[in-house]
Design a protein around this motif. Sequence first.
Motif, PDB file in Angstrom:
ATOM      1  N   UNK A   1     -56.215  12.313 -13.844  1.00 41.84           N
ATOM      2  CA  UNK A   1     -56.769  11.099 -14.435  1.00 41.84           C
ATOM      3  C   UNK A   1     -58.058  11.414 -15.199  1.00 41.84           C
ATOM      4  N   UNK A   2     -58.700  10.385 -15.686  1.00 40.94           N
ATOM      5  CA  UNK A   2     -59.880  10.554 -16.526  1.00 40.94           C
ATOM      6  C   UNK A   2     -60.958  11.379 -15.815  1.00 40.94           C
ATOM      7  N   UNK A   3     -61.486  12.385 -16.530  1.00 43.15           N
ATOM      8  CA  UNK A   3     -62.544  13.274 -16.043  1.00 43.15           C
ATOM      9  C   UNK A   3     -62.100  14.161 -14.881  1.00 43.15           C
TER      10      UNK A   3
ATOM     11  N   UNK B   1     -44.707  20.168 -13.454  1.00 42.26           N
ATOM     12  CA  UNK B   1     -44.729  19.229 -14.581  1.00 42.26           C
ATOM     13  C   UNK B   1     -46.101  18.567 -14.612  1.00 42.26           C
ATOM     14  N   UNK B   2     -46.672  18.487 -15.794  1.00 46.05           N
ATOM     15  CA  UNK B   2     -47.972  17.858 -15.975  1.00 46.05           C
ATOM     16  C   UNK B   2     -47.827  16.643 -16.879  1.00 46.05           C
ATOM     17  N   UNK B   3     -48.343  15.508 -16.406  1.00 44.38           N
ATOM     18  CA  UNK B   3     -48.323  14.294 -17.214  1.00 44.38           C
ATOM     19  C   UNK B   3     -49.711  13.678 -17.218  1.00 44.38           C
ATOM     20  N   UNK B   4     -50.223  13.239 -18.365  1.00 41.03           N
ATOM     21  CA  UNK B   4     -51.578  12.694 -18.409  1.00 41.03           C
ATOM     22  C   UNK B   4     -51.661  11.352 -17.695  1.00 41.03           C
ATOM     23  N   UNK B   5     -52.753  11.156 -16.955  1.00 38.44           N
ATOM     24  CA  UNK B   5     -52.921   9.934 -16.187  1.00 38.44           C
ATOM     25  C   UNK B   5     -53.594   8.816 -16.961  1.00 38.44           C
ATOM     26  N   UNK B   6     -53.680   7.681 -16.319  1.00 38.74           N
ATOM     27  CA  UNK B   6     -54.271   6.483 -16.918  1.00 38.74           C
ATOM     28  C   UNK B   6     -55.766   6.673 -17.137  1.00 38.74           C
ATOM     29  N   UNK B   7     -56.302   6.058 -18.188  1.00 39.71           N
ATOM     30  CA  UNK B   7     -57.738   6.022 -18.424  1.00 39.71           C
ATOM     31  C   UNK B   7     -58.137   4.599 -18.791  1.00 39.71           C
TER      32      UNK B   7
ATOM     33  N   UNK C   1     -38.019  34.295   5.501  1.00 37.44           N
ATOM     34  CA  UNK C   1     -37.548  35.554   6.076  1.00 37.44           C
ATOM     35  C   UNK C   1     -36.121  35.849   5.601  1.00 37.44           C
ATOM     36  N   UNK C   2     -35.628  36.999   5.971  1.00 33.48           N
ATOM     37  CA  UNK C   2     -34.347  37.495   5.472  1.00 33.48           C
ATOM     38  C   UNK C   2     -33.228  36.469   5.636  1.00 33.48           C
ATOM     39  N   UNK C   3     -32.577  36.146   4.515  1.00 35.93           N
ATOM     40  CA  UNK C   3     -31.417  35.266   4.534  1.00 35.93           C
ATOM     41  C   UNK C   3     -31.711  33.782   4.608  1.00 35.93           C
ATOM     42  N   UNK C   4     -32.963  33.386   4.680  1.00 40.32           N
ATOM     43  CA  UNK C   4     -33.287  31.955   4.787  1.00 40.32           C
ATOM     44  C   UNK C   4     -33.301  31.304   3.415  1.00 40.32           C
ATOM     45  N   UNK C   5     -32.944  30.031   3.365  1.00 46.37           N
ATOM     46  CA  UNK C   5     -32.873  29.283   2.100  1.00 46.37           C
ATOM     47  C   UNK C   5     -33.369  27.870   2.345  1.00 46.37           C
ATOM     48  N   UNK C   6     -34.106  27.327   1.368  1.00 48.10           N
ATOM     49  CA  UNK C   6     -34.602  25.960   1.533  1.00 48.10           C
ATOM     50  C   UNK C   6     -34.959  25.357   0.183  1.00 48.10           C
ATOM     51  N   UNK C   7     -34.936  24.037   0.153  1.00 52.67           N
ATOM     52  CA  UNK C   7     -35.463  23.256  -0.973  1.00 52.67           C
ATOM     53  C   UNK C   7     -36.756  22.621  -0.497  1.00 52.67           C
ATOM     54  N   UNK C   8     -37.834  22.886  -1.216  1.00 49.32           N
ATOM     55  CA  UNK C   8     -39.148  22.371  -0.852  1.00 49.32           C
ATOM     56  C   UNK C   8     -39.662  21.472  -1.966  1.00 49.32           C
ATOM     57  N   UNK C   9     -40.151  20.292  -1.596  1.00 53.41           N
ATOM     58  CA  UNK C   9     -40.682  19.375  -2.589  1.00 53.41           C
ATOM     59  C   UNK C   9     -41.887  18.650  -2.003  1.00 53.41           C
ATOM     60  N   UNK C  10     -42.467  17.756  -2.765  1.00 49.76           N
ATOM     61  CA  UNK C  10     -43.586  16.953  -2.289  1.00 49.76           C
ATOM     62  C   UNK C  10     -43.121  15.522  -2.095  1.00 49.76           C
ATOM     63  N   UNK C  11     -43.861  14.787  -1.283  1.00 52.10           N
ATOM     64  CA  UNK C  11     -43.488  13.397  -1.018  1.00 52.10           C
ATOM     65  C   UNK C  11     -43.718  12.518  -2.239  1.00 52.10           C
ATOM     66  N   UNK C  12     -44.738  12.856  -3.036  1.00 49.62           N
ATOM     67  CA  UNK C  12     -45.076  12.058  -4.210  1.00 49.62           C
ATOM     68  C   UNK C  12     -45.860  12.914  -5.185  1.00 49.62           C
ATOM     69  N   UNK C  13     -46.267  12.321  -6.292  1.00 53.57           N
ATOM     70  CA  UNK C  13     -47.025  13.040  -7.311  1.00 53.57           C
ATOM     71  C   UNK C  13     -48.383  13.498  -6.779  1.00 53.57           C
ATOM     72  N   UNK C  14     -48.876  14.597  -7.361  1.00 47.30           N
ATOM     73  CA  UNK C  14     -50.229  15.057  -7.064  1.00 47.30           C
ATOM     74  C   UNK C  14     -51.188  14.339  -8.007  1.00 47.30           C
ATOM     75  N   UNK C  15     -51.934  13.372  -7.485  1.00 52.64           N
ATOM     76  CA  UNK C  15     -52.848  12.569  -8.298  1.00 52.64           C
ATOM     77  C   UNK C  15     -54.257  13.139  -8.171  1.00 52.64           C
ATOM     78  N   UNK C  16     -54.804  13.542  -9.310  1.00 54.76           N
ATOM     79  CA  UNK C  16     -56.120  14.167  -9.325  1.00 54.76           C
ATOM     80  C   UNK C  16     -57.104  13.201  -9.976  1.00 54.76           C
TER      81      UNK C  16
END
Length: 284
Positions: free
Chosen positions: A126-128, A150-156, A79-94
């Motif tokens: 990750x793989x598949x 950011x996208x980084x390839x996972x282990x296979x 809302x008007x005038x609000x400010x925040x830093x938003x992040x995730x606790x850890x990586x998104x592992x698919x």
Amino acid sequence: MSTHSWPDSEARSPKWTGRLRMELAERRGRTEIQSLVEEGALRLSRPVYGVGPDPQLYLIHVGGGCVEGDVYELTVVCHTGSRAVLTTQSATKVYKSPVRPVTQSLAIELAPGGCLDFRPDVIIPYEDARYHQRTHVRMSSSARLLYSEILTPGWSADGQWFRYSECRSWLTVWVDDRPVLYDHQWLCPGATFSGLGQMEGYTHYGSLLVMGYELSHPTHNVLAESVQNLGVQGCVGLSPLPGPGFMVRVFGLSTDEVEQVFHVVRGRIWREWYGAMPQRLRKY
């Protein structure tokens, strides 16, 4: 802060793995959570206040990662005038999802004077794995947004890069009800995926969107020189956008390289907007 149930909670579809809606408001000189709705696997940490009035907020996934058919929805309203830093606790592992992709929808709404710095951790398919992400931003011309991924390839199992099936990302930005950006990234690995015209021999990819900042030629040159001084081996591009704003793209050989570039750019923007340097978010 108030916590409510979804308006349609009784008739909600069971397809949602997790969804979360937060509204932020400025009160007595600092930003607070005005309302919060959490459902399924998504949670939000309590605000962490450091230097200044802006909270750091951490999105928490209570599971160990994303699996086939998972569907997530996240809505952030500043809302008007609000400010925040938003992040995730850890990586998104698919993880393996050959038939139904993991899907995430993100809606960001920024009222006049609202500001959001969204810094999610890396996406690791990750793989598949198949991953689809749709991000829709509606903002006032006096609002400000920093948004990175950011996208980084996972282990296979065979130790090879790029064994995921596909990663698709749609990003749309509307400023004062006027469309200013449509960005579609579709990474679909194949035999020549790391070669010319695709990943160009690099392994990691990142993009940083800055809205609400008029990019001048002197600033462009300063940013280019600052990135060159990092000595990273990656490839960096910067494109001005209407709105005003600009987009930074990075191909790199590690997550750290991409993050270094983004930190330099964020540092320049934060100094001009707030007279301060952005904090590095320690999670490990």
